[in-house]
Scaffold this motif. Structure first.
Motif, PDB file in Angstrom:
ATOM      1  N   PRO A   1       0.796  -1.233   0.000  1.00 25.78           N
ATOM      2  CA  PRO A   1       0.000   0.000   0.000  1.00 25.78           C
ATOM      3  C   PRO A   1       0.828   1.282   0.000  1.00 25.78           C
ATOM      4  O   PRO A   1       0.376   2.305  -0.505  1.00 25.78           O
ATOM      5  CB  PRO A   1      -0.835  -0.118   1.282  1.00 25.78           C
ATOM      6  N   ASP A   2       2.032   1.228   0.567  1.00 26.67           N
ATOM      7  CA  ASP A   2       2.840   2.447   0.686  1.00 26.67           C
ATOM      8  C   ASP A   2       3.949   2.536  -0.351  1.00 26.67           C
ATOM      9  O   ASP A   2       4.727   3.483  -0.346  1.00 26.67           O
ATOM     10  CB  ASP A   2       3.452   2.523   2.089  1.00 26.67           C
ATOM     11  N   ASN A   3       4.026   1.542  -1.221  1.00 27.84           N
ATOM     12  CA  ASN A   3       5.086   1.507  -2.219  1.00 27.84           C
ATOM     13  C   ASN A   3       4.501   0.905  -3.488  1.00 27.84           C
ATOM     14  O   ASN A   3       4.097  -0.252  -3.477  1.00 27.84           O
ATOM     15  CB  ASN A   3       6.252   0.653  -1.712  1.00 27.84           C
ATOM     16  N   PRO A   4       4.402   1.654  -4.573  1.00 24.88           N
ATOM     17  CA  PRO A   4       3.742   1.129  -5.779  1.00 24.88           C
ATOM     18  C   PRO A   4       4.452  -0.099  -6.336  1.00 24.88           C
ATOM     19  O   PRO A   4       5.282  -0.020  -7.234  1.00 24.88           O
ATOM     20  CB  PRO A   4       3.801   2.311  -6.750  1.00 24.88           C
ATOM     21  N   SER A   5       4.138  -1.240  -5.778  1.00 31.54           N
ATOM     22  CA  SER A   5       4.694  -2.509  -6.247  1.00 31.54           C
ATOM     23  C   SER A   5       3.681  -3.609  -5.970  1.00 31.54           C
ATOM     24  O   SER A   5       2.859  -3.510  -5.054  1.00 31.54           O
ATOM     25  CB  SER A   5       6.027  -2.822  -5.559  1.00 31.54           C
TER      26      SER A   5
END
Length: 372
Positions: A136-140
């Motif tokens: 959710p906090d890192n576009p991956s």
């Protein structure tokens, strides 16, 4: 391996694009990895679209602000977090291959149980799992399409994995050429594939979540053969999936508790259900060679009127269809659609230039216009 910046870019200009034929193609290694039932408890909200009753077929399509390296970073992160919440989990169901004409393809005889062969029962569907985890906090994001060997009766509770195809988005191991997402959990991904005959192949993966039931989704994958400047549809893959619980990396099987059923040999939808005039509200991302991110949010754009005819229409079971053809502008046009109920559909499109350069990805909510 990260893609070179010049090969994975997005722009606000519809006349710009990303070229495919010079990009690296990878063979995805198979890794062997395998859910129980849960009710989805988080109250993430699917985006709603309000479509006016008046036709907007001639409305101008304005440029959209793409959320990459812009002042909208905070909004983009919030949208990605909601996307991650909606897409993550254990998605189980069935998958099948179809020809470019929409005919189902039988499973290899070597994987079909002897009992089916003795009774001359044809088997077209794989039982599948798709454990998916987006950060959710890192576009991956990473997900695996797991095919299970066919079984007889409730032996499905002890099913054996046949193969696992792992896909990775947004990390150092990223292999996606382009990825566009909506906070609803819908996405479109473009993957390079190398087949055993050394043809350059491209997979266009359309993942569409039912806006009326966020625990139900389909993935329609068009396999495209690439020439130097040409594109040709080779075959189609379809996965119909239900959400069974939080991400567990496929450790538990749905087995006989699975809520869906094999579908490949069931009736295809009717031409009359697709052709005609539709009013749509679209979210769009446009692509070019002047930005450095291949991951973009689909941003609400415009309402417009669309008219479909039956030319090059590939009709599939489960109220699905797809199209791959050249349009009147000489562009290559790809579409996947899902008729949700009478007169309401969710669709997604990719548009390529005539020399195989990606220009645009969109996802639309559509309502049939009666009497047209």
């Amino acid at each position: 391996m990260a893609l070179a910046a010049a090969n994975s870019i997005i722009s606000q200009n519809r006349t710009s694009f990303i070229h495919l034929t010079n990009l690296p193609f990878h063979k995805h290694p198979y890794k062997l990895y395998s859910h129980s039932q849960f009710k989805r408890t988080h109250q993430s909200k699917l985006p709603s679209f309000v479509i006016s009753s008046s036709a907007a077929g001639n409305a101008a399509v304005s440029d959209v602000q793409l959320r990459g390296s812009t002042s909208s970073d905070t909004t983009a992160i919030t949208s990605w977090s909601e996307f991650a919440r909606n897409v993550s989990g254990e998605w189980d169901g069935f998958g099948a291959d179809f020809t470019s004409e929409g005919k189902p393809v039988e499973l290899p005889e070597s994987v079909v149980p002897e009992a089916y062969r003795e009774w001359e029962v044809k088997v077209f569907d794989w039982q599948t799992q798709c454990p998916t985890l987006a950060q959710p906090d890192n576009p991956s994001m990473t997900y695996k399409t797991i095919k299970l060997l066919p079984t007889v009766g409730c032996e499905a509770d002890a099913a054996t994995r046949y193969s696992v195809d792992e896909r990775i988005v947004g990390t150092v191991d990223n292999k996606v050429l382009a990825f566009a997402y909506q906070s609803s959990g819908c996405y479109v991904a473009m993957w390079p594939i190398q087949d055993p005959r050394m043809h350059k192949l491209l997979e266009l993966e359309y993942c569409l979540i039912n806006p009326q039931d966020r625990e139900s989704r389909v993935r329609v994958v068009q396999v495209i053969r690439l020439g130097d400047t040409s594109m040709e549809l080779q075959n189609v893959k379809v996965f119909c999936e239900q959400w069974y619980g939080p991400f567990r990396n496929g450790e538990q099987l749905g087995g006989c508790a699975i809520r869906d059923s094999a579908f490949a040999s069931t009736a295809a939808m009717l031409t009359s259900q697709v052709v005609g005039a539709w009013q749509s509200a679209s979210a769009v991302a446009r692509f070019s060679v002047c930005q450095t991110s291949n991951l973009q949010e689909l941003v609400d754009d415009s309402e417009q009127k669309t008219t479909r005819d039956e030319r090059d229409l590939i009709l599939l079971p489960k109220q699905l269809w797809c199209v791959f053809k050249a349009n009147e502008d000489g562009e290559m046009f790809s579409e996947a659609g899902w008729l949700l109920n009478n007169g309401h559909a969710i669709t997604s499109r990719c548009i390529f230039s005539g020399d195989a350069k990606l220009k645009e990805i969109s996802i639309s909510q559509e309502i049939a216009i009666s009497g047209e």
